[in-house]
Design a protein around this motif. Structure first.
Motif, PDB file in Angstrom:
ATOM      1  N   SER A 472       0.841  -1.206   0.000  1.00 51.76           N
ATOM      2  CA  SER A 472       0.000   0.000   0.000  1.00 51.76           C
ATOM      3  C   SER A 472       0.869   1.247   0.000  1.00 51.76           C
ATOM      4  N   HIS A 473       0.345   2.290  -0.659  1.00 45.87           N
ATOM      5  CA  HIS A 473       0.984   3.604  -0.585  1.00 45.87           C
ATOM      6  C   HIS A 473       0.406   4.432   0.563  1.00 45.87           C
ATOM      7  N   ASP A 474      -0.581   3.879   1.232  1.00 47.41           N
ATOM      8  CA  ASP A 474      -1.211   4.568   2.360  1.00 47.41           C
ATOM      9  C   ASP A 474      -0.448   4.194   3.626  1.00 47.41           C
ATOM     10  N   HIS A 475       0.493   5.049   4.014  1.00 51.85           N
ATOM     11  CA  HIS A 475       1.371   4.729   5.135  1.00 51.85           C
ATOM     12  C   HIS A 475       0.593   4.597   6.442  1.00 51.85           C
ATOM     13  N   ARG A 476      -0.424   5.450   6.647  1.00 47.85           N
ATOM     14  CA  ARG A 476      -1.211   5.369   7.878  1.00 47.85           C
ATOM     15  C   ARG A 476      -1.969   4.042   7.959  1.00 47.85           C
ATOM     16  N   PHE A 477      -2.460   3.596   6.822  1.00 46.59           N
ATOM     17  CA  PHE A 477      -3.158   2.308   6.762  1.00 46.59           C
ATOM     18  C   PHE A 477      -2.223   1.175   7.184  1.00 46.59           C
ATOM     19  N   LEU A 478      -1.001   1.171   6.636  1.00 42.97           N
ATOM     20  CA  LEU A 478      -0.048   0.110   6.961  1.00 42.97           C
ATOM     21  C   LEU A 478       0.395   0.179   8.428  1.00 42.97           C
ATOM     22  N   GLU A 479       0.555   1.377   8.950  1.00 43.82           N
ATOM     23  CA  GLU A 479       0.958   1.506  10.357  1.00 43.82           C
ATOM     24  C   GLU A 479      -0.054   0.853  11.294  1.00 43.82           C
ATOM     25  N   ARG A 480      -1.337   0.895  10.910  1.00 49.04           N
ATOM     26  CA  ARG A 480      -2.376   0.304  11.752  1.00 49.04           C
ATOM     27  C   ARG A 480      -2.379  -1.219  11.707  1.00 49.04           C
ATOM     28  N   ILE A 481      -1.980  -1.815  10.573  1.00 50.23           N
ATOM     29  CA  ILE A 481      -2.192  -3.261  10.410  1.00 50.23           C
ATOM     30  C   ILE A 481      -0.914  -4.085  10.410  1.00 50.23           C
ATOM     31  N   ALA A 482       0.255  -3.465  10.171  1.00 50.94           N
ATOM     32  CA  ALA A 482       1.485  -4.233   9.993  1.00 50.94           C
ATOM     33  C   ALA A 482       2.491  -3.954  11.111  1.00 50.94           C
ATOM     34  N   MET A 483       3.380  -4.933  11.325  1.00 45.91           N
ATOM     35  CA  MET A 483       4.443  -4.777  12.306  1.00 45.91           C
ATOM     36  C   MET A 483       5.820  -4.676  11.636  1.00 45.91           C
ATOM     37  N   THR A 484       5.974  -5.342  10.500  1.00 48.47           N
ATOM     38  CA  THR A 484       7.254  -5.371   9.789  1.00 48.47           C
ATOM     39  C   THR A 484       7.106  -4.681   8.445  1.00 48.47           C
ATOM     40  N   ARG A 485       8.156  -3.957   8.053  1.00 41.24           N
ATOM     41  CA  ARG A 485       8.128  -3.227   6.786  1.00 41.24           C
ATOM     42  C   ARG A 485       9.191  -3.771   5.840  1.00 41.24           C
ATOM     43  N   TRP A 486       8.743  -4.117   4.633  1.00 45.84           N
ATOM     44  CA  TRP A 486       9.663  -4.421   3.540  1.00 45.84           C
ATOM     45  C   TRP A 486       9.654  -3.202   2.624  1.00 45.84           C
ATOM     46  N   HIS A 487      10.767  -2.479   2.577  1.00 41.54           N
ATOM     47  CA  HIS A 487      10.801  -1.251   1.778  1.00 41.54           C
ATOM     48  C   HIS A 487      11.744  -1.438   0.601  1.00 41.54           C
ATOM     49  N   LEU A 488      11.247  -1.127  -0.597  1.00 37.04           N
ATOM     50  CA  LEU A 488      12.011  -1.294  -1.823  1.00 37.04           C
ATOM     51  C   LEU A 488      12.537   0.063  -2.278  1.00 37.04           C
ATOM     52  N   THR A 489      13.858   0.126  -2.492  1.00 42.02           N
ATOM     53  CA  THR A 489      14.479   1.397  -2.919  1.00 42.02           C
ATOM     54  C   THR A 489      15.454   1.128  -4.064  1.00 42.02           C
ATOM     55  N   PRO A 490      15.554   2.070  -5.000  1.00 40.75           N
ATOM     56  CA  PRO A 490      16.550   1.941  -6.070  1.00 40.75           C
ATOM     57  C   PRO A 490      17.958   1.934  -5.483  1.00 40.75           C
ATOM     58  N   VAL A 491      18.826   1.137  -6.091  1.00 43.33           N
ATOM     59  CA  VAL A 491      20.211   1.043  -5.627  1.00 43.33           C
ATOM     60  C   VAL A 491      21.022   2.177  -6.253  1.00 43.33           C
ATOM     61  N   GLU A 492      21.694   2.938  -5.420  1.00 44.83           N
ATOM     62  CA  GLU A 492      22.499   4.055  -5.929  1.00 44.83           C
ATOM     63  C   GLU A 492      23.632   3.530  -6.812  1.00 44.83           C
ATOM     64  N   GLY A 493      23.795   4.190  -7.933  1.00 39.71           N
ATOM     65  CA  GLY A 493      24.875   3.820  -8.840  1.00 39.71           C
ATOM     66  C   GLY A 493      24.549   2.652  -9.738  1.00 39.71           C
ATOM     67  N   GLU A 494      23.414   2.018  -9.518  1.00 39.82           N
ATOM     68  CA  GLU A 494      22.989   0.895 -10.358  1.00 39.82           C
ATOM     69  C   GLU A 494      21.793   1.334 -11.182  1.00 39.82           C
ATOM     70  N   ASP A 495      21.871   1.137 -12.477  1.00 41.43           N
ATOM     71  CA  ASP A 495      20.826   1.612 -13.388  1.00 41.43           C
ATOM     72  C   ASP A 495      19.595   0.721 -13.301  1.00 41.43           C
TER      73      ASP A 495
END
Length: 506
Positions: A472-495
Motif C-alpha cells: 500500500s501507498h497509504d502509510h497510515r493504513f499500513l501503520e495500523r495493520i502491519a508490524m514489519t516493513r519491507w521497503h524497496l528502494t533503487p540502488v544508488e549507482g545501479e541503473d
C-alpha cells in the motif's frame, strides 16, 4: 459552440442490465475550475463523468458541455491512444508534461511492464496534452506513491478549464477542488468549498433532517392518538342519538334525543374529527417528505484463523528479475502464522512482482490463501459476478452481508452485470473472507474503495489473527495493520536495480 459550464438538464440514464435507472431527471450545473464528484461506491460517479464527456448518451434530458472533452479512465490496462503522438510531437506542452510527470520516452514499447502508477501518470499526461476544455479524471491517485501524487497534483492544478474529479483521496479533493458534487441517489447536491467542508455541512444537514423527522413523527403519532379518542367519543355520541332500543312509551328519553339532534351538541366530536383528519394528512405529508439518508451499519470481521504451520513461506536471499535489465535483490524472507508485513516503495520498484514471487513459494493449501490483486480486468470481473450468483443461498447470504457492512446495498450489486470497481473490490474482499484464510495477501487494497469502507477494512485487518502481506501507498493504513516493513528502494549507482530492506514501522 463553446460552453463555460456543464449543465445536466433533467437527465435520465439506465444501463440495459439494470432494473432501475442510475439517474432519474437529475439536474446540476458545474462551473469552471475543479469540481469533486464524491459519494459511495455504485452511486453513479463514473457514469456522470462519461455522460459529461459524451462517452455515454443520456436516455432523456440534455447535457450541455464543451465539445472538446476528455475522459481519463479509472483503469490503466489500455495504453492511451495518443501517448506515442505526444512523445514524438516535440511541442513545448508535451515536453513540459513529460518532464513534470516523469514520463519515459520508451513507455509505449514496454507498457505491459510498467507499474499501474507509471501508467496512470502517462494516462493523465496524455489527457492534459490534448488541452481539452473539459477534463474528467476518474480516481487519478490510485496506485500512486506520495512523490507521484505530488507530481500529478501540480499538473492538474495548472489545468484552467472545467475539471471533474472522482476521487476517494481526501487530501487531493481538499487541495484541488473549489466545490464538490455530493452524490447520494436520488439526491445530488453541489456544495461550495473543499470536500471536508462539504462533508461537515452534509453531516449537519443529515442530523437536522433526522431531528425534523423525529419531531414530525411524534406530532403525527399524537394527532393519530387524538383522532382515535375522537372517533371513540363520536361513536358513543352516535349511540346516544339513536332511538333504537328505547321503549316506545319513554317520551322523556325520546325528547332528549330529539333535542340533541336539533342542537347538534353530540355531533361536535364528529365535526372535530373531520377537521383533525385534515391535520393528520398534512402532518403525514410533512413526515413523508422529510428525507433521511439511509445508512447501513458498517464494520466487518475476520474469523479467528491461524495456521498451525510454523512457517508459511521461506524465500532464500537472492535476486529476482523485474525486467531484462533490472533486478530486485532481497535478504532471506520468511513469515510465521501471525506475521504482519507491509510492503512499501516508489512506483516501478517491483512491489507487485515481489508479492507474486512470494505467493508462488507459499507452503499453504490454495484454499487457505486469499490474494487480492491490484486490479481486476473486465473478464475477471464478469467471472467473479457469475460465480457469486451461482453460490448456494447460505454462502451467498454470508458474502452479501459482508458487502452490505462494507457500505454497498447487496440488491443493487446483484442487479448489475458489471459492478463499479469499488463494488467489485468489496465483493472480492467478502469472497476472500468467507474462505477463512490463514494468509491474506493484498496489493493496494484501498484502491477504488470509498472512505468508510477503507476504515472498515483497516479495523478488520488490525484485529485479525491470520498472517498478512499487504502492499500500500497509504502509510497510515499500513501503520495500523502491519508490524514489519519491507521497503524497496533503487540502488544508488545501479541503473534500475532495486534492493529490499527490512525494518519495523515507526
Amino acid at each position: 459552440m463553446g460552453h463555460s459550464t456543464i449543465v445536466f438538464d433533467a437527465i435520465t440514464f439506465s444501463y440495459p442490465a439494470l432494473c432501475s435507472p442510475v439517474f432519474d431527471h437529475l439536474s446540476a450545473t458545474v462551473p469552471e475550475g475543479w469540481t469533486g464528484v464524491v459519494g459511495g461506491n455504485g452511486t453513479g460517479k463514473t457514469t456522470l463523468l462519461k455522460l459529461a464527456t459524451g462517452t455515454l448518451a443520456v436516455d432523456s434530458g440534455h447535457v450541455m458541455a464543451p465539445e472538446h472533452a476528455v475522459y481519463c479512465r479509472q483503469d490503466t490496462d489500455r495504453m492511451p491512444d495518443d501517448l506515442e503522438d505526444m512523445l514524438v510531437s516535440g511541442d513545448k506542452a508535451a515536453g513540459r508534461l513529460v518532464s513534470e510527470l516523469e514520463i519515459g520516452y520508451d513507455w509505449p514499447y514496454r507498457w505491459e511492464s510498467l507499474s499501474h502508477g507509471e501508467r496512470k501518470r502517462a494516462q493523465v499526461g496524455t489527457a492534459l496534452w490534448k488541452q481539452p476544455r473539459l477534463l474528467a479524471v476518474d480516481e487519478p491517485t490510485n496506485h500512486l506513491d506520495a512523490r507521484a501524487r505530488g507530481l500529478l497534483f501540480n499538473a492538474l492544478k495548472a489545468f484552467d478549464g472545467i475539471g471533474l474529479l472522482v476521487s476517494h483521496d481526501r487530501e487531493l479533493l481538499d487541495s484541488l477542488c473549489d466545490r464538490c458534487l455530493f452524490m447520494d441517489p436520488p439526491v445530488v447536491r453541489m456544495r461550495p468549498g473543499s470536500y471536508s467542508q462539504g462533508r461537515e455541512q452534509s453531516e449537519l444537514e443529515e442530523q437536522s433532517a433526522e431531528k425534523e423527522r423525529e419531531t414530525s413523527g411524534r406530532a403525527l403519532k399524537k394527532l393519530r392518538q387524538e383522532a382515535a379518542r375522537r372517533r371513540d367519543r363520536a361513536s358513543r355520541a352516535h349511540a346516544r342519538r339513536s332511538k333504537r332500543g328505547v321503549d316506545a312509551k319513554d317520551h322523556d328519553t325520546k325528547a332528549k334525543i330529539d333535542l340533541c339532534r336539533v342542537s347538534g351538541k353530540d355531533g361536535a366530536d364528529g365535526r372535530a374529527l373531520k377537521r383533525l383528519a385534515g391535520r393528520i394528512r398534512q402532518a403525514h405529508e410533512t413526515h413523508r417528505n422529510t428525507r433521511v439518508v439511509k445508512r447501513y451499519d458498517t464494520g466487518i470481521w475476520l474469523p479467528e484463523n491461524r495456521s498451525k504451520r510454523d512457517l508459511l513461506f521461506h524465500v532464500p536471499g537472492g535476486t529476482m528479475a523485474l525486467s531484462p535489465d533490472k533486478g530486485l535483490s532481497f535478504p532471506d524472507l520468511g513469515m510465521g502464522p501471525s506475521g504482519r508485513v507491509g510492503v512499501t516503495g516508489d512506483n516501478g520498484t517491483g512491489k507487485s512482482s515481489l508479492i507474486r514471487y512470494v505467493l508462488a513459494r507459499t507452503q499453504l493449501p490454495e484454499e487457505r490463501v486469499f490474494f487480492l490483486p491490484q486490479e481486476t480486468d473486465p473478464d475477471q470481473a464478469l467471472r467473479i459476478v457469475q460465480k457469486v450468483r451461482s453460490l448456494p443461498e447460505e454462502e451467498l447470504g454470508r458474502i452479501m452481508t459482508l458487502v452490505r457492512r462494507l457500505g454497498s446495498p447487496p440488491a443493487s450489486l446483484m442487479d448489475t452485470r458489471q459492478p463499479s470497481p469499488g463494488e467489485l473490490r468489496k465483493l472480492a474482499i467478502a469472497m476472500g473472507i468467507v474462505k477463512h484464510p490463514h494468509f491474506i495477501v493484498m496489493d493496494e487494497p484501498t484502491n477504488h474503495l470509498d472512505l468508510p469502507s477503507v476504515t472498515c477494512l483497516e479495523e478488520a485487518l488490525a484485529t485479525c489473527s491470520c498472517a498478512l502481506l499487504v502492499v500500500s501507498h497509504d502509510h497510515r493504513f499500513l501503520e495500523r495493520i502491519a508490524m514489519t516493513r519491507w521497503h524497496l528502494t533503487p540502488v544508488e549507482g545501479e541503473d534500475g536495480d532495486v534492493a529490499l530492506g527490512v525494518s519495523g514501522f515507526s
